[in-house]
Design a protein around this motif. Structure first.
Motif, PDB file in Angstrom:
ATOM      1  N   SER A 118      -7.936   9.128  -0.870  1.00  0.00           N
ATOM      2  CA  SER A 118      -8.165  10.418  -1.525  1.00  0.00           C
ATOM      3  C   SER A 118      -7.683  10.382  -2.978  1.00  0.00           C
ATOM      4  O   SER A 118      -8.279  11.010  -3.857  1.00  0.00           O
ATOM      5  N   ALA A 119      -6.598   9.634  -3.233  1.00  0.00           N
ATOM      6  CA  ALA A 119      -6.112   9.500  -4.605  1.00  0.00           C
ATOM      7  C   ALA A 119      -7.094   8.696  -5.450  1.00  0.00           C
ATOM      8  O   ALA A 119      -7.312   9.007  -6.627  1.00  0.00           O
ATOM      9  N   ALA A 120      -7.697   7.667  -4.855  1.00  0.00           N
ATOM     10  CA  ALA A 120      -8.706   6.892  -5.579  1.00  0.00           C
ATOM     11  C   ALA A 120      -9.877   7.773  -5.975  1.00  0.00           C
ATOM     12  O   ALA A 120     -10.376   7.722  -7.108  1.00  0.00           O
ATOM     13  N   ARG A 121     -10.301   8.634  -5.067  1.00  0.00           N
ATOM     14  CA  ARG A 121     -11.466   9.490  -5.309  1.00  0.00           C
ATOM     15  C   ARG A 121     -11.137  10.617  -6.285  1.00  0.00           C
ATOM     16  O   ARG A 121     -11.922  10.916  -7.201  1.00  0.00           O
ATOM     17  N   SER A 122      -9.990  11.257  -6.106  1.00  0.00           N
ATOM     18  CA  SER A 122      -9.702  12.476  -6.856  1.00  0.00           C
ATOM     19  C   SER A 122      -8.955  12.251  -8.162  1.00  0.00           C
ATOM     20  O   SER A 122      -9.027  13.079  -9.067  1.00  0.00           O
ATOM     21  N   ALA A 123      -8.236  11.138  -8.270  1.00  0.00           N
ATOM     22  CA  ALA A 123      -7.394  10.929  -9.446  1.00  0.00           C
ATOM     23  C   ALA A 123      -7.775   9.705 -10.268  1.00  0.00           C
ATOM     24  O   ALA A 123      -7.603   9.706 -11.482  1.00  0.00           O
ATOM     25  N   GLY A 124      -8.268   8.647  -9.625  1.00  0.00           N
ATOM     26  CA  GLY A 124      -8.664   7.454 -10.359  1.00  0.00           C
ATOM     27  C   GLY A 124      -7.546   6.926 -11.239  1.00  0.00           C
ATOM     28  O   GLY A 124      -6.433   6.658 -10.781  1.00  0.00           O
ATOM     29  N   ARG A 125      -7.808   6.792 -12.548  1.00  0.00           N
ATOM     30  CA  ARG A 125      -6.843   6.247 -13.502  1.00  0.00           C
ATOM     31  C   ARG A 125      -5.644   7.170 -13.736  1.00  0.00           C
ATOM     32  O   ARG A 125      -4.660   6.774 -14.363  1.00  0.00           O
ATOM     33  N   ASN A 126      -5.716   8.381 -13.260  1.00  0.00           N
ATOM     34  CA  ASN A 126      -4.606   9.320 -13.424  1.00  0.00           C
ATOM     35  C   ASN A 126      -3.495   9.090 -12.399  1.00  0.00           C
ATOM     36  O   ASN A 126      -2.502   9.815 -12.401  1.00  0.00           O
ATOM     37  N   ALA A 127      -3.690   8.113 -11.501  1.00  0.00           N
ATOM     38  CA  ALA A 127      -2.768   7.925 -10.389  1.00  0.00           C
ATOM     39  C   ALA A 127      -2.029   6.589 -10.485  1.00  0.00           C
ATOM     40  O   ALA A 127      -2.525   5.612 -11.048  1.00  0.00           O
ATOM     41  N   LEU A 128      -0.838   6.577  -9.900  1.00  0.00           N
ATOM     42  CA  LEU A 128      -0.079   5.361  -9.632  1.00  0.00           C
ATOM     43  C   LEU A 128       0.098   5.267  -8.128  1.00  0.00           C
ATOM     44  O   LEU A 128       0.555   6.228  -7.492  1.00  0.00           O
ATOM     45  N   GLY A 129      -0.254   4.129  -7.545  1.00  0.00           N
ATOM     46  CA  GLY A 129      -0.051   3.901  -6.123  1.00  0.00           C
ATOM     47  C   GLY A 129       1.134   2.978  -5.896  1.00  0.00           C
ATOM     48  O   GLY A 129       1.258   1.944  -6.554  1.00  0.00           O
ATOM     49  N   VAL A 130       2.015   3.362  -4.974  1.00  0.00           N
ATOM     50  CA  VAL A 130       3.206   2.563  -4.668  1.00  0.00           C
ATOM     51  C   VAL A 130       3.257   2.338  -3.164  1.00  0.00           C
ATOM     52  O   VAL A 130       3.259   3.300  -2.396  1.00  0.00           O
ATOM     53  N   ILE A 131       3.287   1.071  -2.746  1.00  0.00           N
ATOM     54  CA  ILE A 131       3.389   0.753  -1.324  1.00  0.00           C
ATOM     55  C   ILE A 131       4.733   0.090  -1.079  1.00  0.00           C
ATOM     56  O   ILE A 131       5.133  -0.830  -1.794  1.00  0.00           O
ATOM     57  N   MET A 132       5.440   0.597  -0.069  1.00  0.00           N
ATOM     58  CA  MET A 132       6.828   0.195   0.149  1.00  0.00           C
ATOM     59  C   MET A 132       7.024  -0.377   1.542  1.00  0.00           C
ATOM     60  O   MET A 132       6.072  -0.548   2.299  1.00  0.00           O
ATOM     61  N   THR A 133       8.262  -0.680   1.856  1.00  0.00           N
ATOM     62  CA  THR A 133       8.630  -1.337   3.104  1.00  0.00           C
ATOM     63  C   THR A 133       7.943  -0.711   4.323  1.00  0.00           C
ATOM     64  O   THR A 133       7.834   0.511   4.426  1.00  0.00           O
ATOM     65  N   GLY A 134       7.498  -1.559   5.243  1.00  0.00           N
ATOM     66  CA  GLY A 134       6.842  -1.048   6.444  1.00  0.00           C
ATOM     67  C   GLY A 134       6.160  -2.141   7.236  1.00  0.00           C
ATOM     68  O   GLY A 134       5.712  -3.140   6.680  1.00  0.00           O
ATOM     69  N   MET A 135       6.065  -1.923   8.537  1.00  0.00           N
ATOM     70  CA  MET A 135       5.392  -2.845   9.450  1.00  0.00           C
ATOM     71  C   MET A 135       3.898  -2.574   9.441  1.00  0.00           C
ATOM     72  O   MET A 135       3.463  -1.433   9.340  1.00  0.00           O
ATOM     73  N   GLY A 136       3.083  -3.610   9.543  1.00  0.00           N
ATOM     74  CA  GLY A 136       1.641  -3.440   9.668  1.00  0.00           C
ATOM     75  C   GLY A 136       0.934  -3.512   8.334  1.00  0.00           C
ATOM     76  O   GLY A 136       1.436  -4.092   7.364  1.00  0.00           O
ATOM     77  N   ASP A 137      -0.246  -2.885   8.278  1.00  0.00           N
ATOM     78  CA  ASP A 137      -1.060  -2.990   7.053  1.00  0.00           C
ATOM     79  C   ASP A 137      -1.600  -1.653   6.574  1.00  0.00           C
ATOM     80  O   ASP A 137      -2.475  -1.609   5.718  1.00  0.00           O
ATOM     81  N   ASP A 138      -1.095  -0.533   7.112  1.00  0.00           N
ATOM     82  CA  ASP A 138      -1.572   0.771   6.661  1.00  0.00           C
ATOM     83  C   ASP A 138      -1.288   0.928   5.170  1.00  0.00           C
ATOM     84  O   ASP A 138      -0.165   0.708   4.716  1.00  0.00           O
ATOM     85  N   GLY A 139      -2.301   1.302   4.419  1.00  0.00           N
ATOM     86  CA  GLY A 139      -2.154   1.498   2.987  1.00  0.00           C
ATOM     87  C   GLY A 139      -2.691   0.365   2.144  1.00  0.00           C
ATOM     88  O   GLY A 139      -2.997   0.565   0.961  1.00  0.00           O
ATOM     89  N   ALA A 140      -2.840  -0.828   2.714  1.00  0.00           N
ATOM     90  CA  ALA A 140      -3.291  -1.978   1.921  1.00  0.00           C
ATOM     91  C   ALA A 140      -4.715  -1.765   1.404  1.00  0.00           C
ATOM     92  O   ALA A 140      -4.990  -1.948   0.209  1.00  0.00           O
ATOM     93  N   ARG A 141      -5.618  -1.357   2.279  1.00  0.00           N
ATOM     94  CA  ARG A 141      -7.012  -1.148   1.851  1.00  0.00           C
ATOM     95  C   ARG A 141      -7.117   0.062   0.921  1.00  0.00           C
ATOM     96  O   ARG A 141      -7.876   0.049  -0.050  1.00  0.00           O
ATOM     97  N   GLY A 142      -6.351   1.109   1.228  1.00  0.00           N
ATOM     98  CA  GLY A 142      -6.375   2.290   0.362  1.00  0.00           C
ATOM     99  C   GLY A 142      -5.853   1.988  -1.029  1.00  0.00           C
ATOM    100  O   GLY A 142      -6.381   2.493  -2.030  1.00  0.00           O
TER     101      GLY A 142
END
Length: 359
Positions: A280-304
């Motif tokens: 949703s951030a990719a669609r609604s914010a594009g270059r206006n956004a910073l994405g941060v992925i932090m500690t966690g098991m699995g792969d949720d968030g990688a594709r997003g």
């Protein structure tokens, strides 16, 4: 063949001890070496054989789970999975346990306990496996595909994003985390000033616990921290945390950003899902956004995060050395979704650099 994970169950309910022991011992890679009705009995048994993972209740006689957790983490850090009832009081106590270093939370109901534990057997087993892999040096004072639920992508909640919008003066930061994230977020958020752009966060956590988690952080941070509600605006100095059991999506409303809180199937086996928020951030914010992925098991968030990156957003991952579990960031790096990997202590600097326009 690798040795079994040694598990201890500490719970004042004989039913919980009996049912959990049977369920975990049925897993070929898990062995319950002991059970105890309270932490004092547990400490005596642990002198003879120290477990790899402890499954712990939080409200018990003689010594509560919080005191026990603090003692463990100070003297002999050991992965802990909380097994706690879904009550308001229990939620507050469980969040304190997470802040003290617990790896995960399994929620147990007041009624129908045997049936619930049986139906949640794989969730409990997977939580124990994940905890056993934790980097306990990062705690302060893998599931079998055939054994888990279907793994949906963000397509089941949101279609793939359209072309990203042009940059504007409004900026947002989207953060996703799981195992180890409660402590990591506390470290990160308490260093951010009120001038920080609005933050939207998915922390994998069950229903009811996110309210207590947000309230705890709100008392510690300069920024306002709240559990997100449908229609909440994303504004400077505010942190919105996705409620447990609901997805959170970022929406553009004219010149403003807001969030929608919605139901839907689990995505990447989670609800809320980081993939849903990031898409949703990719669609609604594009270059206006910073994405941060932090500690966690699995792969949720990688594709997003890859979708955010491809839409022009900046993307940062917590580095391996500072993660409790280097799962989600690792998968994002493998996908080419990450611009930079940084230690936890440097993430606030990256956020403020983004806020000032430095990319």
């Amino acid at each position: 063949m690798s040795p079994s994970v040694k598990v201890m169950i500490v719970d004042d309910s004989a039913t919980v001890r009996q049912v959990l022991s049977g369920l975990l011992n049925a897993e070929p890679d898990l062995t319950v070496i002991a059970t105890a009705s309270d932490p004092l009995f547990a400490l005596e048994k642990m002198k003879r054989d120290w477990p790899d993972v402890i499954v712990l209740d939080v409200e018990m006689p003689r010594m509560d789970g919080i005191t026990f957790m603090k003692k463990l983490m100070a003297e002999h850090p050991t992965p802990v999975v909380i097994c706690s009832s879904l009550t308001e009081k229990g939620a507050q106590t469980t969040v304190q346990a997470l802040a003290a270093g617990a790896m995960d939370v399994i929620t147990k109901p007041q009624m129908g306990l045997k049936d619930f534990l049986s139906s949640a057997a794989k969730d409990v087993a997977n939580a124990v496996r994940a905890a056993a892999k934790a980097n306990m040096r990062r705690v302060a004072p893998s599931p079998s595909p055939a054994a888990v639920a279907p793994k949906y992508s963000a397509d089941v909640v949101l279609p793939a994003p359209d072309q990203a919008m042009h940059q504007t003066t409004e900026k947002i930061v989207a953060i996703g985390t799981s195992t180890g994230g409660t402590q990591a977020l506390e470290i990160l958020l308490t260093t951010l000033p009120r001038t920080t752009p609005g933050l939207v966060i998915v922390q994998h956590m069950p229903e009811r616990f996110t309210t207590a988690f947000a309230q705890r952080l709100d008392g510690l941070c300069q920024m306002e921290v709240r559990e997100a509600q449908n229609g909440d605006r994303v504004i400077q100095g505010r942190v919105l945390i996705a409620p447990g059991g609901r997805h959170m999506v970022l929406k553009r409303n004219g010149a403003q950003y807001q969030v929608n809180v919605m139901d839907g199937p689990p995505v990447s086996r989670h609800k809320p899902s980081v993939d849903v928020l990031f898409r949703s951030a990719a669609r609604s914010a594009g270059r206006n956004a910073l994405g941060v992925i932090m500690t966690g098991m699995g792969d949720d968030g990688a594709r997003g995060l890859k979708e955010m990156h491809d839409a022009g957003a900046m993307s940062v991952a917590q580095d391996e050395a500072s993660c409790v579990v280097y799962g989600m960031p690792k998968e994002a790096v493998k996908l080419g979704a990450v611009d930079r990997s940084l230690p936890l202590e440097e993430l606030s600097g990256a956020i403020m650099a983004f806020a000032s326009g430095r990319r």
